[in-house]
Design a protein around this motif. Structure first.
Motif, PDB file in Angstrom:
ATOM      1  N   ARG A 260     -46.343  27.062  19.070  1.00  0.00           N
ATOM      2  CA  ARG A 260     -45.834  27.774  17.888  1.00  0.00           C
ATOM      3  C   ARG A 260     -46.048  26.994  16.591  1.00  0.00           C
ATOM      4  O   ARG A 260     -45.977  27.562  15.493  1.00  0.00           O
ATOM      5  CB  ARG A 260     -44.348  28.071  18.058  1.00  0.00           C
ATOM      6  CG  ARG A 260     -43.471  26.831  18.138  1.00  0.00           C
ATOM      7  CD  ARG A 260     -41.990  27.167  18.285  1.00  0.00           C
ATOM      8  NE  ARG A 260     -41.164  25.967  18.430  1.00  0.00           N
ATOM      9  CZ  ARG A 260     -40.933  25.360  19.585  1.00  0.00           C
ATOM     10  NH1 ARG A 260     -41.460  25.863  20.707  1.00  0.00           N
ATOM     11  NH2 ARG A 260     -40.184  24.274  19.625  1.00  0.00           N
ATOM     12  N   ASP A 261     -46.315  25.675  16.708  1.00  0.00           N
ATOM     13  CA  ASP A 261     -46.514  24.850  15.522  1.00  0.00           C
ATOM     14  C   ASP A 261     -47.947  24.902  14.989  1.00  0.00           C
ATOM     15  O   ASP A 261     -48.194  24.505  13.843  1.00  0.00           O
ATOM     16  CB  ASP A 261     -46.177  23.386  15.836  1.00  0.00           C
ATOM     17  CG  ASP A 261     -44.755  23.195  16.312  1.00  0.00           C
ATOM     18  OD1 ASP A 261     -43.852  23.819  15.725  1.00  0.00           O
ATOM     19  OD2 ASP A 261     -44.548  22.430  17.288  1.00  0.00           O
ATOM     20  N   ILE A 262     -48.882  25.342  15.812  1.00  0.00           N
ATOM     21  CA  ILE A 262     -50.307  25.301  15.467  1.00  0.00           C
ATOM     22  C   ILE A 262     -50.645  26.375  14.442  1.00  0.00           C
ATOM     23  O   ILE A 262     -50.298  27.550  14.605  1.00  0.00           O
ATOM     24  CB  ILE A 262     -51.171  25.471  16.726  1.00  0.00           C
ATOM     25  CG1 ILE A 262     -50.815  24.419  17.784  1.00  0.00           C
ATOM     26  CG2 ILE A 262     -52.644  25.407  16.362  1.00  0.00           C
ATOM     27  CD1 ILE A 262     -51.092  22.998  17.381  1.00  0.00           C
ATOM     28  N   ASP A 263     -51.359  25.974  13.399  1.00  0.00           N
ATOM     29  CA  ASP A 263     -51.722  26.905  12.325  1.00  0.00           C
ATOM     30  C   ASP A 263     -53.063  27.582  12.547  1.00  0.00           C
ATOM     31  O   ASP A 263     -53.282  28.709  12.086  1.00  0.00           O
ATOM     32  CB  ASP A 263     -51.757  26.162  10.986  1.00  0.00           C
ATOM     33  CG  ASP A 263     -50.410  25.579  10.620  1.00  0.00           C
ATOM     34  OD1 ASP A 263     -49.411  26.326  10.624  1.00  0.00           O
ATOM     35  OD2 ASP A 263     -50.345  24.363  10.332  1.00  0.00           O
ATOM     36  N   VAL A 264     -53.990  26.889  13.195  1.00  0.00           N
ATOM     37  CA  VAL A 264     -55.323  27.443  13.402  1.00  0.00           C
ATOM     38  C   VAL A 264     -55.836  26.968  14.755  1.00  0.00           C
ATOM     39  O   VAL A 264     -55.637  25.817  15.142  1.00  0.00           O
ATOM     40  CB  VAL A 264     -56.276  27.036  12.248  1.00  0.00           C
ATOM     41  CG1 VAL A 264     -56.407  25.537  12.127  1.00  0.00           C
ATOM     42  CG2 VAL A 264     -57.645  27.679  12.403  1.00  0.00           C
TER      43      VAL A 264
ATOM     44  N   GLY B 176     -54.429  38.106  10.614  1.00  0.00           N
ATOM     45  CA  GLY B 176     -53.543  38.179  11.760  1.00  0.00           C
ATOM     46  C   GLY B 176     -52.607  36.984  11.812  1.00  0.00           C
ATOM     47  O   GLY B 176     -52.755  36.009  11.079  1.00  0.00           O
ATOM     48  N   GLU B 177     -51.636  37.049  12.725  1.00  0.00           N
ATOM     49  CA  GLU B 177     -50.615  36.001  12.777  1.00  0.00           C
ATOM     50  C   GLU B 177     -51.114  34.694  13.364  1.00  0.00           C
ATOM     51  O   GLU B 177     -50.530  33.634  13.124  1.00  0.00           O
ATOM     52  CB  GLU B 177     -49.395  36.486  13.553  1.00  0.00           C
ATOM     53  CG  GLU B 177     -49.642  36.775  15.021  1.00  0.00           C
ATOM     54  CD  GLU B 177     -48.408  37.327  15.698  1.00  0.00           C
ATOM     55  OE1 GLU B 177     -47.752  36.561  16.433  1.00  0.00           O
ATOM     56  OE2 GLU B 177     -48.102  38.522  15.506  1.00  0.00           O
TER      57      GLU B 177
ATOM     58  N   LYS C 225     -51.944  22.907   8.492  1.00  0.00           N
ATOM     59  CA  LYS C 225     -51.586  21.505   8.679  1.00  0.00           C
ATOM     60  C   LYS C 225     -51.852  21.009  10.092  1.00  0.00           C
ATOM     61  O   LYS C 225     -52.022  19.812  10.305  1.00  0.00           O
ATOM     62  CB  LYS C 225     -50.111  21.291   8.328  1.00  0.00           C
ATOM     63  CG  LYS C 225     -49.784  21.454   6.862  1.00  0.00           C
ATOM     64  CD  LYS C 225     -48.338  21.066   6.594  1.00  0.00           C
ATOM     65  CE  LYS C 225     -48.037  21.119   5.104  1.00  0.00           C
ATOM     66  NZ  LYS C 225     -46.639  20.671   4.819  1.00  0.00           N
ATOM     67  N   LEU C 226     -51.846  21.908  11.059  1.00  0.00           N
ATOM     68  CA  LEU C 226     -52.090  21.548  12.451  1.00  0.00           C
ATOM     69  C   LEU C 226     -53.160  22.460  13.018  1.00  0.00           C
ATOM     70  O   LEU C 226     -53.099  23.688  12.861  1.00  0.00           O
ATOM     71  CB  LEU C 226     -50.812  21.682  13.289  1.00  0.00           C
ATOM     72  CG  LEU C 226     -49.741  20.599  13.113  1.00  0.00           C
ATOM     73  CD1 LEU C 226     -48.455  21.031  13.794  1.00  0.00           C
ATOM     74  CD2 LEU C 226     -50.219  19.264  13.684  1.00  0.00           C
ATOM     75  N   ALA C 227     -54.151  21.873  13.673  1.00  0.00           N
ATOM     76  CA  ALA C 227     -55.239  22.649  14.253  1.00  0.00           C
ATOM     77  C   ALA C 227     -55.482  22.200  15.684  1.00  0.00           C
ATOM     78  O   ALA C 227     -55.344  21.021  16.016  1.00  0.00           O
ATOM     79  CB  ALA C 227     -56.517  22.488  13.423  1.00  0.00           C
ATOM     80  N   LEU C 228     -55.852  23.132  16.512  1.00  0.00           N
ATOM     81  CA  LEU C 228     -56.207  22.841  17.898  1.00  0.00           C
ATOM     82  C   LEU C 228     -57.682  23.147  18.095  1.00  0.00           C
ATOM     83  O   LEU C 228     -58.165  24.208  17.685  1.00  0.00           O
ATOM     84  CB  LEU C 228     -55.352  23.669  18.852  1.00  0.00           C
ATOM     85  CG  LEU C 228     -55.562  23.446  20.354  1.00  0.00           C
ATOM     86  CD1 LEU C 228     -54.228  23.575  21.105  1.00  0.00           C
ATOM     87  CD2 LEU C 228     -56.585  24.428  20.938  1.00  0.00           C
TER      88      LEU C 228
ATOM     89  N   VAL D 244     -55.534  18.004  19.395  1.00  0.00           N
ATOM     90  CA  VAL D 244     -54.626  18.460  18.344  1.00  0.00           C
ATOM     91  C   VAL D 244     -54.852  17.575  17.132  1.00  0.00           C
ATOM     92  O   VAL D 244     -54.747  16.344  17.216  1.00  0.00           O
ATOM     93  CB  VAL D 244     -53.157  18.393  18.779  1.00  0.00           C
ATOM     94  CG1 VAL D 244     -52.245  18.830  17.634  1.00  0.00           C
ATOM     95  CG2 VAL D 244     -52.919  19.269  20.008  1.00  0.00           C
ATOM     96  N   LEU D 245     -55.192  18.194  16.015  1.00  0.00           N
ATOM     97  CA  LEU D 245     -55.476  17.490  14.770  1.00  0.00           C
ATOM     98  C   LEU D 245     -54.461  17.903  13.714  1.00  0.00           C
ATOM     99  O   LEU D 245     -53.987  19.049  13.701  1.00  0.00           O
ATOM    100  CB  LEU D 245     -56.893  17.823  14.279  1.00  0.00           C
ATOM    101  CG  LEU D 245     -58.038  17.443  15.208  1.00  0.00           C
ATOM    102  CD1 LEU D 245     -59.296  18.203  14.847  1.00  0.00           C
ATOM    103  CD2 LEU D 245     -58.302  15.945  15.146  1.00  0.00           C
TER     104      LEU D 245
END
Length: 385
Positions: free
Chosen positions: A273-277, A316-317, A360-363, A378-379
């Motif tokens: 749920r924390d991942i932005d992209v 999209g979300e 801010k957070l990308a996988l 996780v970056l």
């Protein structure tokens, strides 16, 4: 069970580049990898001679670490040519982080290139059938993924339109990316009418066949701030594998991303749920559905419904494969490094029209073989450390 340790936030991607996406006639895979690498290095004031940690795996040269070294006249202290298919580059990043943190190298370069389209003109797979599979002449790799799709459909249900939602979302992202190879609009009607390749996959369910190269530069965190305005810090990384051939996959609906993803996120101290992209290896439309489930973005069996309604498309979300992915941007044999490039550029805020605001957070997730090898990174930006 041993407790995993990872140098969370102690290393970062400070530069990334792509080169020759689409068609690059007259250039070898090595030429392409070198050009992307020099571009990435020069963007942060570095030269090839600064590279003392080299991580590379070209599709047509199993000694590519040596070839690259010779080509540029460099002398790396550490050379890694690990090959797990398209997930190789995520494993390279994990190894690079460990090596940088241990002081084994100071500047790590991860590079890849392929002239697959202009050279072979078709998707080239290094997978070879086992003696037990060979007589059945399963098409590789599409046949293996089609088997997984058929099993998923039998167990959970899978509409053609749900696979189409993945393809269309990728195309909509590609339309925002001037470097993407395929940017023409794609409607559901056009998708459903596209040529069948291997049931249930049509040509629009399958990755592109392109040329292209990518490179990322990694350094320790204390140096990253001097080289880049917004480095992408590596917060966590993990890999997992439990088969090579699709016929030895324990469950065709569950990949080893169900191991690598939770481990990588636990090391990073984040949850889905924390991942932005999210940047996934979408060799086929099914991949996106399976990986969203296995990485924890939705429950097993819910991925097909999850991607409907534009949820992973622009606006999209959950932004997924924001460069257009392997389905619409680039797929030169192995795509894993391109997920890392796009994730780093999103965190740097340099993705142009496709930029996800406030990311801010990308996988970045890689897949190798026939859903065989999985690796997850996780970056994050500086304030996520």
């Amino acid at each position: 069970m041993s407790q995993e340790r990872f140098p969370r936030g102690k290393t970062a991607i400070v530069s990334s580049a792509t080169y020759g996406i689409g068609e690059a006639p007259g250039l070898t895979s090595l030429d392409l990898a070198v050009r992307a690498s020099v571009q990435a290095l020069s963007a942060v004031g570095l030269a090839p001679a600064d590279v003392d940690g080299l991580f590379i795996g070209l599709p047509d040269d199993y000694l590519s670490g040596l070839s690259f070294t010779e080509y540029l006249g460099i002398s790396p202290r550490l050379t890694d040519n690990n090959r797990t298919g398209g997930s190789s580059f995520q494993t390279h990043a994990i190894h690079a982080a460990l090596a940088l943190d241990a002081g084994l190298c100071d500047v790590a370069l991860i590079a890849y290139g392929s002239n697959q389209r202009s050279g072979a003109g078709k998707l080239v797979s290094s997978m070879r059938p086992s003696p037990y599979e060979g007589p059945y002449r399963l098409a590789r790799p599409v046949g293996g993924y089609a088997l997984a799709a058929s099993r998923y459909a039998a167990r959970y249900g899978l509409k053609k339109e749900q696979l189409g939602a993945v393809a269309i979302a990728a195309r909509q992202w590609a339309q925002k990316n001037p470097d993407a190879f395929m940017r023409e609009p794609l409607s559901m009607e056009e998708y459903l009418a596209s040529r069948m390749v291997c049931d249930p996959f049509s040509v629009r369910d399958c990755c592109l066949v392109t040329d292209g190269a990518a490179a990322v530069v990694m350094v320790r965190a204390d140096r990253a701030r001097d080289l880049a305005a917004r480095p992408a810090y590596l917060l966590g990384g993990a890999a997992a594998a439990w088969h090579k051939d699709i016929t030895n996959m324990p469950d065709l609906t569950v990949t080893a991303a169900s191991l690598s993803g939770p481990r990588a996120m636990a090391l990073a101290g984040v949850a889905p749920r924390d991942i932005d992209v999210v940047e996934l290896y979408d060799a086929f439309t099914l991949n996106t559905i399976l990986f969203l489930e296995d990485l924890g973005f939705c429950a097993k069996g819910e991925g097909a419904a999850f991607v409907e309604g534009g949820r992973i498309a622009p606006g999209g979300e959950l932004p997924v494969n924001t460069n257009g992915g392997g389905l619409s941007c680039v797929h030169p044999g192995m795509y894993g490094l391109f997920t890392m490039v796009e994730a780093a550029q999103q965190l740097a805020g340099s993705a142009g029209e496709r930029q996800v605001p406030g990311a801010k957070l990308a996988l970045a997730h890689g897949n190798g073989g026939e859903l065989s090898s999985q690796a997850t990174l996780v970056l994050g930006v500086e304030d996520t450390i």
